[in-house]
Design a protein around this motif. Structure first.
Motif, mmCIF file in Angstrom:
data_model
loop_
_atom_site.group_PDB
_atom_site.id
_atom_site.type_symbol
_atom_site.label_atom_id
_atom_site.label_comp_id
_atom_site.label_asym_id
_atom_site.label_seq_id
_atom_site.Cartn_x
_atom_site.Cartn_y
_atom_site.Cartn_z
ATOM 1 N N LEU A 182 23.560 34.557 55.894
ATOM 2 C CA LEU A 182 23.500 34.528 54.435
ATOM 3 C C LEU A 182 23.921 35.892 53.904
ATOM 4 C CD1 LEU A 182 22.488 33.165 51.744
ATOM 5 C CD2 LEU A 182 20.335 34.358 52.182
ATOM 6 N N ILE A 183 24.800 35.871 52.933
ATOM 7 C CA ILE A 183 25.198 37.132 52.293
ATOM 8 C C ILE A 183 24.669 37.083 50.868
ATOM 9 C CG2 ILE A 183 27.132 38.560 51.559
ATOM 10 C CD1 ILE A 183 28.562 36.847 53.963
ATOM 11 N N ALA A 238 24.772 36.916 43.615
ATOM 12 C CA ALA A 238 25.359 35.726 44.224
ATOM 13 C C ALA A 238 24.892 35.628 45.659
ATOM 14 C CB ALA A 238 26.877 35.798 44.173
ATOM 15 N N GLU A 239 25.034 34.450 46.184
ATOM 16 C CA GLU A 239 24.755 34.252 47.603
ATOM 17 C C GLU A 239 25.964 33.563 48.206
ATOM 18 O OE1 GLU A 239 21.153 32.054 47.803
ATOM 19 O OE2 GLU A 239 19.888 33.829 47.654
ATOM 20 N N ALA A 240 26.235 33.885 49.437
ATOM 21 C CA ALA A 240 27.338 33.224 50.121
ATOM 22 C C ALA A 240 26.935 32.995 51.563
ATOM 23 C CB ALA A 240 28.593 34.079 50.058
ATOM 24 N N ALA A 241 27.558 32.031 52.153
ATOM 25 C CA ALA A 241 27.210 31.721 53.536
ATOM 26 C C ALA A 241 28.454 31.753 54.398
ATOM 27 C CB ALA A 241 26.571 30.347 53.613
#
Lengths: 572, 444
Positions: A469-470, A527-530
């Motif tokens: 997870l970023i 934000a979140e990024a995967a």
């Protein structure tokens, strides 16, 4: 495009031969760039790289620099010194203290002028400050032209950060009268910083720099955010009480007392003796910056009596302590003014002649944490001569912009281009440490970064790889003060972005002082990024691009992998 | 940026329940920014200004800059110097450098005096790379570095402005021979001579040198050109052809002698060169059609002036003559007119005289017809009295009155009527005061 338009004024870029001029109140220096794009300070015909900003007239002949400085003893009325700060000023607002022992400034048709005998015969003439500056600059240009073998016709000049528009205009006019096209006027601290950043070994980094310009008659300190090679001044301070002249004064008084011990007269009561005392005190001060002992000897100091004495550095540092403390307060004050803590300062650049003094540099090491680099000759062997920093910076800037049309330069330095939004908080990602489950903030873009900005980092992934997870968050830093505990520290990352590795050693001193550390407070989640299916031992590249309107574009991908995730956070 | 900040702390593992569109989930927004001024200094600011002014994004700017850099490399390559090397030249002896063509050695014979310092440096580097003795040794050939020495000598001379000038002064390869008459027959007069003067112009201290021009050049340009070359200020000198001065201190006289000799030779050559150039200009001028044309034009304009003057004079003369004639004619006419008038007046007078005579005859006849106002034969005294009176009246009246009286009397046969006319006439005369009452008794 402006590049195609004919230049309205000034020389064309092809005919330019530009140098950098650091025109100081006490000393001036000139620098040029060599073919390898290195800046080098030019020595004048006397061999001086620091050319005293003094003009003197003897029998109609003009003397400049060190020769003129010697004239302060015999010919003080026809010697103009310490005049830079008078440029473009009102007579009311100037401080003539330093000119006490030379030609006195006077009001003349709304400007400032000096009455000096600059011709062989006839009445003394009234020379305006603008004319004096022009004459001084002409001499500098002459020296530079003689050295480089080409007629110098344009220059970048340095000015203090508190120079008003009027003063800048006056300086530009004086320079134009001296046959110089002023390519740009740049701030002195920025020039010093540029001189360091232009070194081949320097890396582009995000750092907070304190530039302390300790000169002969004034000290100026600036806190600068250097973000990817772009500089933003966060705070400045100017001081006219703590400067080189005060250090000279301390030595002067010291030796005057010594003289009185053996003789009955006070050399400070006689103008000529005082001038001799002052010159020799300055020389002694310089010698003390290099060696631990220095001689002080003046022939016929007062009433025809020669005087010779010595002083060691320790003695000097003791008697000048008040002044050194003043410098410390000044620098600490400006850091506070910028809303920062000494822990947040990554670099201290000491510039200006007074910065040669080793005690000042060692004081700086005491004020700032050991992670802060103190760039002064006595603390860093690779440091550039502090007296030459500004001229070098100016020369580098001159070589950068001399190819451009005048119009291009003007447009590029226009406030529309230079005034931009700066981030209030840092932007980073959440990472985990082994022992704390709670995430730890890792900054990618530091606060006070001018937008648009783009930064890329590579982050490790859990050992086994897999999905990660970023989480992009804003982070604010604050200083945590805690009582010393038996355990020297909690973790190794509290020092912030750079060189956090070697911080452990110094902080573990067993002093009964509070432990102060910089910690990150996680702010808004942006934000979140995967990223899925990361290989074992793989790394993630995160690129954050902040547009001019504060819209954020995040691009994440596995290093060496294909595809990746890209997303936008709209502008607020 | 080539290297990126490395962070060794690992990223968190993705929670199981996490989901997002295209693996991305925007959540928050950036907090408000502060406005500050960046200092317009440094290379990174320049990049920023470039992006800001052209409204480029980071990646666009990277691409454009990369393209520009590529172009620069190509530009550098385009100015490459390549020239075949003459094998004779390669086997030259470096000691004989005076007769060496330094430009040819460096492969710059195309440029010669026009070669820039940069070109010379680059050519030197290129030649050194090829002919360095170490390279030759590595290739197995003998350690013959004579051509390498030639290259070094050539560079030494060409990169020293003073020595280069001396060599350029005597560089015959850069000379352009003046065209022969045969060549000139083809009609390329201006082109051929233009090349000659272009090469001669390199010796001028004053630059730029005026151009020879072509057949359409105007007089001013041509005059400027010839004036320039007749007052040519040449830097050409002939030190390069000096004989070697012995460098030993032993024979000072010999040395001085040689120096003097060289000096004289230089002076002589310089004089010869000036003379040569002058002759060249003379030759060019002699065959210059433009000069002839200008002369003709000048002559034509001069003649034109003269002819105009003459014409004007002639015209003035003609005008004067015509005026005179007209005057003469007018006076003659006036004379004739006056003459005819006079003649006419004479005739009229005569006619009037005749008329008066006739009228008088009528008057006299009338009284005769009236038989002198008596019946029967009139005595002579009456006749005399009447006739005297008639004559008296006649003398008192002029021709017109006579004619009028005659008109009245004419045709009258009756004595009383005639008498009536006469007495009326006499009465009129008396009333007019011309005749005294009583003078004319017989007719009253």
């Amino acid at each position: 495009m402006a590049a195609e338009a004919a230049p309205a004024s000034g020389t064309t870029p092809g005919e330019r031969h530009a140098i950098g001029i650091a025109f100081g109140n006490s000393n001036s220096s000139i620098a040029y760039t060599t073919v390898e794009d290195k800046a080098d300070v030019i020595a004048n015909e006397d061999g001086d790289r620091q050319i005293p900003s003094i003009l003197s007239y003897v029998d109609g002949e003009e003397y400049n620099g060190q020769q003129a400085k010697q004239q302060l003893i015999r010919n003080s009325k026809n010697t103009v010194a310490y005049f830079r700060d008078f440029l473009g000023q009102d007579f009311k607002s100037l401080d003539p203290t330093h000119c006490h022992a030379s030609a006195h400034p006077q009001e003349h048709n709304g400007t400032i002028a000096f009455t000096i005998q600059d011709k062989e015969e006839g009445e003394p003439s009234v020379v305006t400050i603008s004319e004096v500056t022009t004459r001084h600059l002409k001499r500098l240009v002459q020296s530079a032209s003689d050295f480089t073998g080409k007629q110098v016709n344009s220059a970048v000049l340095t000015v203090p950060t508190n120079f008003s528009e009027k003063q800048k205009a006056a300086l530009t006019k004086a320079a134009n009268d001296a046959g110089l096209e002023v390519l740009q006027l740049i701030s002195e601290p920025i020039a010093s910083l540029l001189a360091y950043d232009a070194r081949a070994e320097a890396k582009v980094a995000d750092k907070i720099v304190v530039v302390a310009d300790l000169g002969g008659t004034r000290s100026d300190v600036a806190v600068i955010a250097s973000r990817g090679g772009m500089y933003t001044i966060l705070a400045t301070a100017h001081d006219y009480e703590f400067a080189g002249a005060q250090l000279d004064k301390v030595l002067q008084d010291h030796f005057a007392k010594e003289f009185i011990k053996w003789n009955t007269t006070d050399p400070r009561e006689n103008a000529r003796s005082l001038a001799k005392l002052k010159l020799e005190a300055e020389a002694t001060k310089k010698a003390l910056s290099i060696g631990t002992n220095a001689n002080f000897s003046v022939e016929s100091l007062a009433e025809g009596i020669d005087f010779a004495s010595t002083i060691n550095r320790l003695r000097y540092e003791t008697i000048a302590r008040k002044i050194f403390d003043g410098f410390n307060r000044l620098i600490e004050g400006v850091v506070k003014k910028a809303g920062l803590d000494v822990l947040e300062i990554d670099e201290v650049i000491l510039s200006g002649g007074t910065s040669h003094t080793p005690k000042i540099a060692s004081n700086m090491s005491a004020i700032f944490p050991s992670t802060t680099t103190i760039l002064a000759p006595s603390t860093t062997p690779t440091a550039i001569n502090p007296s030459e920093l500004q001229a070098r910076g100016a020369a580098l800037q001159a070589s950068l912009i001399q190819e451009y049309e005048k119009e291009d330069i003007e447009q590029s330095t226009h406030p529309a281009v230079t005034t931009v939004k700066h981030l209030t908080n840092a932007i980073g990602v959440m990472t985990i440490t082994g022992d704390i489950d709670k995430g730890l903030f890792t900054p990618i873009i530091a606060a006070e970064t001018a937008v648009p900005a783009r930064r890329t980092i590579h982050i490790a992934t859990p050992k086994e790889g897999g999905d990660v997870l970023i989480k992009i968050v804003e982070g604010g830093s604050h200083i945590k003060v805690s009582k010393p505990e038996p355990k020297p520290k909690t973790n190794g990352d509290k020092k912030g972005d750079d060189d956090s590795d070697d911080s452990d050693v110094s902080d573990s001193d067993d002093e009964p002082e509070d432990v102060r550390e910089k910690v990150w407070k996680v702010g808004t989640v942006l934000a979140e990024a995967a990223i899925k299916g990361v290989k074992k031992g793989g790394k993630i590249e995160v690129m954050i691009n902040v547009a001019g309107d504060l819209a954020v574009t995040v691009t994440c991908r596995e290093v060496g992998g294909k595809g990746g995730v890209r997303g936008n956070v709209s502008a607020p | 940026m080539a290297t990126h900040t490395q962070v060794n702390l690992p990223l968190p593992v993705l929670p199981d329940n996490w989901s997002g569109e295209k693996d991305f989930k925007p959540i928050g927004k950036l907090s408000a920014a502060t406005q500050r001024s960046i200092e317009p200094v440094g290379p990174h600011f320049l990049a920023h200004a470039r992006r800001a002014r052209h409204k480029r994004t980071f990646s666009e700017d990277d691409r454009i800059q990369a393209q520009e850099n590529v172009k620069k490399v190509e530009d550098d390559d385009s100015g490459e110097i390549s020239e075949p090397e003459d094998p004779m030249m390669l086997s030259r002896d470096a000691k004989d450098w005076k007769s060496q063509d330094h430009y040819a050695v460096l492969g710059l014979s195309k440029y010669r005096y026009k070669a820039t310092e940069e070109q010379i440096k680059r050519a030197h580097r290129k030649k050194v790379l090829r002919h360095h003795p170490d390279k030759k040794a590595a290739a197995g050939s003998t350690e013959d570095d004579s051509f390498f020495k030639c290259i070094q000598k050539a560079t030494e001379i060409l990169l020293d402005p003073v020595k280069r000038r001396q060599f350029d002064s005597v560089d015959e390869h850069a000379d352009v021979e003046p065209p022969t008459k045969k060549q000139l027959k083809d009609g390329k007069y201006y082109k051929l001579w233009s090349n000659v003067f272009k090469s001669e112009g390199r010796f001028s201290r004053i630059q730029p040198v005026p151009k020879f021009g072509d057949e359409n050049s105007n007089k001013e340009d041509v005059d400027t050109f010839y004036n320039f070359f007749y007052n040519f200020d040449s830097w050409r000198s002939f030190e390069y052809q000096d004989e070697d001065v012995p460098d030993d201190n032993e024979n000072r006289d010999q040395k001085r002698h040689m120096e003097r000799k060289n000096n004289n030779a230089r002076k002589k050559k310089k004089t010869e060169d000036s003379a040569r150039l002058r002759k060249l200009v003379d030759d060019a001028m002699a065959g210059d059609e433009r000069i002839k044309r200008f002369r003709q034009e000048a002559n034509a304009s001069k003649n034109k002036k003269r002819l105009e003057k003459e014409a004007a004079e002639k015209k003035a003369l003609d005008d004067a003559k015509a005026a005179k004639e007209a005057e003469a004619k007018a006076s003659k006419e006036a004379e004739e007119k006056a003459k005819s008038e006079r003649e006419q007046g004479k005739k009229a007078k005569e006619a009037a005289k005749a008329a008066v005579k006739k009228n008088r005859r009528v008057l006299k006849g009338s009284v005769k017809d009236a038989n002198y106002f008596v019946s029967g034969d009139a005595p002579a005294s009456v006749i005399d009295a009447v006739l005297n009176d008639v004559e008296l009246v006649q003398g008192k009246i002029d021709a017109d009155e006579t004619a009028a009286l005659a008109g009245k009397l004419n045709g009258l046969k009756i004595a009383d009527e005639i008498k009536g006319v006469w007495s009326a006439e006499v009465k009129r005369l008396v009333s007019a005061g011309k005749v005294k009452d009583g003078d004319v008794k017989s007719l009253a």
